[in-house]
Design a protein around this motif. Structure first.
Motif, PDB file in Angstrom:
ATOM      1  N   ARG A 219       0.819  -1.222   0.000  1.00 13.12           N
ATOM      2  CA  ARG A 219       0.000   0.000   0.000  1.00 13.12           C
ATOM      3  C   ARG A 219       0.848   1.266   0.000  1.00 13.12           C
ATOM      4  O   ARG A 219       0.397   2.315  -0.439  1.00 13.12           O
ATOM      5  CB  ARG A 219      -0.925   0.014   1.208  1.00 13.12           C
ATOM      6  CG  ARG A 219      -2.074  -0.943   1.064  1.00 13.12           C
ATOM      7  CD  ARG A 219      -2.990  -0.869   2.240  1.00 13.12           C
ATOM      8  NE  ARG A 219      -4.115  -1.770   2.043  1.00 13.12           N
ATOM      9  CZ  ARG A 219      -5.019  -2.003   2.963  1.00 13.12           C
ATOM     10  NH1 ARG A 219      -4.941  -1.426   4.149  1.00 13.12           N
ATOM     11  NH2 ARG A 219      -6.001  -2.831   2.701  1.00 13.12           N
ATOM     12  N   VAL A 220       2.057   1.178   0.498  1.00  7.30           N
ATOM     13  CA  VAL A 220       2.953   2.347   0.493  1.00  7.30           C
ATOM     14  C   VAL A 220       3.718   2.435  -0.823  1.00  7.30           C
ATOM     15  O   VAL A 220       3.729   3.477  -1.478  1.00  7.30           O
ATOM     16  CB  VAL A 220       3.928   2.290   1.695  1.00  7.30           C
ATOM     17  CG1 VAL A 220       5.010   3.343   1.556  1.00  7.30           C
ATOM     18  CG2 VAL A 220       3.182   2.454   2.994  1.00  7.30           C
ATOM     19  N   PHE A 221       4.356   1.338  -1.211  1.00  6.34           N
ATOM     20  CA  PHE A 221       5.234   1.383  -2.373  1.00  6.34           C
ATOM     21  C   PHE A 221       4.486   1.265  -3.696  1.00  6.34           C
ATOM     22  O   PHE A 221       5.008   1.679  -4.726  1.00  6.34           O
ATOM     23  CB  PHE A 221       6.325   0.318  -2.258  1.00  6.34           C
ATOM     24  CG  PHE A 221       7.344   0.673  -1.235  1.00  6.34           C
ATOM     25  CD1 PHE A 221       8.299   1.641  -1.496  1.00  6.34           C
ATOM     26  CD2 PHE A 221       7.339   0.069   0.012  1.00  6.34           C
ATOM     27  CE1 PHE A 221       9.226   1.994  -0.548  1.00  6.34           C
ATOM     28  CE2 PHE A 221       8.273   0.414   0.971  1.00  6.34           C
ATOM     29  CZ  PHE A 221       9.221   1.383   0.698  1.00  6.34           C
ATOM     30  N   GLY A 222       3.284   0.716  -3.684  1.00  6.28           N
ATOM     31  CA  GLY A 222       2.490   0.639  -4.916  1.00  6.28           C
ATOM     32  C   GLY A 222       2.171   2.012  -5.490  1.00  6.28           C
ATOM     33  O   GLY A 222       2.545   2.330  -6.622  1.00  6.28           O
TER      34      GLY A 222
ATOM     35  N   TRP B 251      -2.515  -3.470  -6.768  1.00  4.27           N
ATOM     36  CA  TRP B 251      -3.476  -4.565  -6.895  1.00  4.27           C
ATOM     37  C   TRP B 251      -3.382  -5.497  -5.687  1.00  4.27           C
ATOM     38  O   TRP B 251      -4.389  -5.956  -5.160  1.00  4.27           O
ATOM     39  CB  TRP B 251      -3.237  -5.308  -8.202  1.00  4.27           C
ATOM     40  CG  TRP B 251      -4.225  -6.381  -8.495  1.00  4.27           C
ATOM     41  CD1 TRP B 251      -5.582  -6.250  -8.555  1.00  4.27           C
ATOM     42  CD2 TRP B 251      -3.940  -7.748  -8.731  1.00  4.27           C
ATOM     43  NE1 TRP B 251      -6.150  -7.450  -8.845  1.00  4.27           N
ATOM     44  CE2 TRP B 251      -5.176  -8.405  -8.953  1.00  4.27           C
ATOM     45  CE3 TRP B 251      -2.763  -8.493  -8.804  1.00  4.27           C
ATOM     46  CZ2 TRP B 251      -5.248  -9.749  -9.226  1.00  4.27           C
ATOM     47  CZ3 TRP B 251      -2.856  -9.834  -9.082  1.00  4.27           C
ATOM     48  CH2 TRP B 251      -4.083 -10.448  -9.292  1.00  4.27           C
ATOM     49  N   ILE B 252      -2.161  -5.761  -5.228  1.00  2.00           N
ATOM     50  CA  ILE B 252      -1.975  -6.607  -4.050  1.00  2.00           C
ATOM     51  C   ILE B 252      -2.467  -5.896  -2.794  1.00  2.00           C
ATOM     52  O   ILE B 252      -3.154  -6.483  -1.956  1.00  2.00           O
ATOM     53  CB  ILE B 252      -0.475  -6.971  -3.872  1.00  2.00           C
ATOM     54  CG1 ILE B 252      -0.022  -7.906  -4.968  1.00  2.00           C
ATOM     55  CG2 ILE B 252      -0.223  -7.595  -2.512  1.00  2.00           C
ATOM     56  CD1 ILE B 252       1.486  -8.110  -4.994  1.00  2.00           C
ATOM     57  N   GLY B 253      -2.122  -4.625  -2.656  1.00  2.45           N
ATOM     58  CA  GLY B 253      -2.413  -3.887  -1.413  1.00  2.45           C
ATOM     59  C   GLY B 253      -3.842  -3.440  -1.246  1.00  2.45           C
ATOM     60  O   GLY B 253      -4.350  -3.366  -0.122  1.00  2.45           O
TER      61      GLY B 253
ATOM     62  N   PRO C 187       8.635   1.025 -13.184  1.00  2.00           N
ATOM     63  CA  PRO C 187       7.965   1.377 -11.922  1.00  2.00           C
ATOM     64  C   PRO C 187       6.452   1.500 -12.073  1.00  2.00           C
ATOM     65  O   PRO C 187       5.714   1.207 -11.140  1.00  2.00           O
ATOM     66  CB  PRO C 187       8.581   2.708 -11.503  1.00  2.00           C
ATOM     67  CG  PRO C 187       9.500   3.114 -12.560  1.00  2.00           C
ATOM     68  CD  PRO C 187       9.625   2.023 -13.551  1.00  2.00           C
ATOM     69  N   LEU C 188       5.986   1.902 -13.247  1.00  2.00           N
ATOM     70  CA  LEU C 188       4.549   2.007 -13.476  1.00  2.00           C
ATOM     71  C   LEU C 188       3.884   0.637 -13.360  1.00  2.00           C
ATOM     72  O   LEU C 188       2.914   0.465 -12.619  1.00  2.00           O
ATOM     73  CB  LEU C 188       4.276   2.624 -14.850  1.00  2.00           C
ATOM     74  CG  LEU C 188       2.811   2.739 -15.249  1.00  2.00           C
ATOM     75  CD1 LEU C 188       2.096   3.743 -14.365  1.00  2.00           C
ATOM     76  CD2 LEU C 188       2.697   3.136 -16.707  1.00  2.00           C
ATOM     77  N   ILE C 189       4.415  -0.347 -14.044  1.00  9.15           N
ATOM     78  CA  ILE C 189       3.841  -1.699 -14.007  1.00  9.15           C
ATOM     79  C   ILE C 189       3.994  -2.308 -12.614  1.00  9.15           C
ATOM     80  O   ILE C 189       3.058  -2.911 -12.077  1.00  9.15           O
ATOM     81  CB  ILE C 189       4.492  -2.587 -15.085  1.00  9.15           C
ATOM     82  CG1 ILE C 189       4.095  -2.075 -16.474  1.00  9.15           C
ATOM     83  CG2 ILE C 189       4.098  -4.044 -14.909  1.00  9.15           C
ATOM     84  CD1 ILE C 189       4.841  -2.725 -17.609  1.00  9.15           C
ATOM     85  N   TYR C 190       5.148  -2.126 -12.011  1.00 10.83           N
ATOM     86  CA  TYR C 190       5.384  -2.661 -10.672  1.00 10.83           C
ATOM     87  C   TYR C 190       4.453  -2.000  -9.661  1.00 10.83           C
ATOM     88  O   TYR C 190       3.926  -2.663  -8.762  1.00 10.83           O
ATOM     89  CB  TYR C 190       6.842  -2.434 -10.282  1.00 10.83           C
ATOM     90  CG  TYR C 190       7.430  -3.526  -9.444  1.00 10.83           C
ATOM     91  CD1 TYR C 190       8.058  -4.603 -10.041  1.00 10.83           C
ATOM     92  CD2 TYR C 190       7.350  -3.496  -8.061  1.00 10.83           C
ATOM     93  CE1 TYR C 190       8.606  -5.612  -9.276  1.00 10.83           C
ATOM     94  CE2 TYR C 190       7.895  -4.508  -7.299  1.00 10.83           C
ATOM     95  CZ  TYR C 190       8.532  -5.569  -7.912  1.00 10.83           C
ATOM     96  OH  TYR C 190       9.056  -6.573  -7.157  1.00 10.83           O
ATOM     97  N   GLY C 191       4.244  -0.696  -9.812  1.00 13.96           N
ATOM     98  CA  GLY C 191       3.320   0.018  -8.924  1.00 13.96           C
ATOM     99  C   GLY C 191       1.891  -0.456  -9.084  1.00 13.96           C
ATOM    100  O   GLY C 191       1.153  -0.589  -8.094  1.00 13.96           O
ATOM    101  N   ILE C 192       1.467  -0.729 -10.328  1.00  8.54           N
ATOM    102  CA  ILE C 192       0.119  -1.252 -10.560  1.00  8.54           C
ATOM    103  C   ILE C 192      -0.036  -2.611  -9.876  1.00  8.54           C
ATOM    104  O   ILE C 192      -1.060  -2.877  -9.219  1.00  8.54           O
ATOM    105  CB  ILE C 192      -0.173  -1.337 -12.077  1.00  8.54           C
ATOM    106  CG1 ILE C 192      -0.312   0.070 -12.655  1.00  8.54           C
ATOM    107  CG2 ILE C 192      -1.431  -2.147 -12.346  1.00  8.54           C
ATOM    108  CD1 ILE C 192      -0.354   0.108 -14.166  1.00  8.54           C
TER     109      ILE C 192
END
Length: 123
Positions: A9-12, A120-122, A111-116
């Protein structure tokens, strides 16, 4: 699993916003990298912060349970390796990331894809 949700939730959103900024404001990112080249203190601060974030994530969550939560462990290792690279090989980082504006855009996709995925997880 609670700490993994909190970290996601923080790093996303952080990575999502950073990736969008790099895609849409790549000219500003190029200016920042150009100014960083001539200021070693910025490299030290940037590397130290990346190293600290990586160590924090790995201290709190370093599990390889073959689920989507493994993305958080990978994120910690990426921050740690990036921090070490910035501290010990700063010119290599500049050479790899500053070749052109299109390379900065490409560096914004990860970072865009990793953040998405982390959002999604958070959430």
């Amino acid at each position: 699993m609670d700490i993994s949700i909190e970290l996601a939730r923080v790093f996303g959103p952080f990575l999502l916003i950073l990736g969008l900024w790099m895609l849409f404001y790549h000219h500003n990112a190029h200016k920042i990298m150009t100014s960083m080249k001539s200021t070693p203190a910025i490299f030290y601060c940037h590397g130290s912060i990346n190293l600290l974030i990586g160590l924090f994530i790995l201290n709190e969550y370093n599990y390889w349970d073959m689920s989507l939560f493994v993305l958080i462990s990978i994120l910690g290792w990426l921050f740690l390796i990036r921090g070490l690279m910035i501290l010990f090989f700063p010119q290599l980082l500049v050479k790899c990331t500053m070749s052109s504006n299109s390379s900065i855009r490409l560096n914004g996709i990860f970072p865009l894809i990793y953040g998405i995925l982390l959002c999604w997880i958070g959430f």
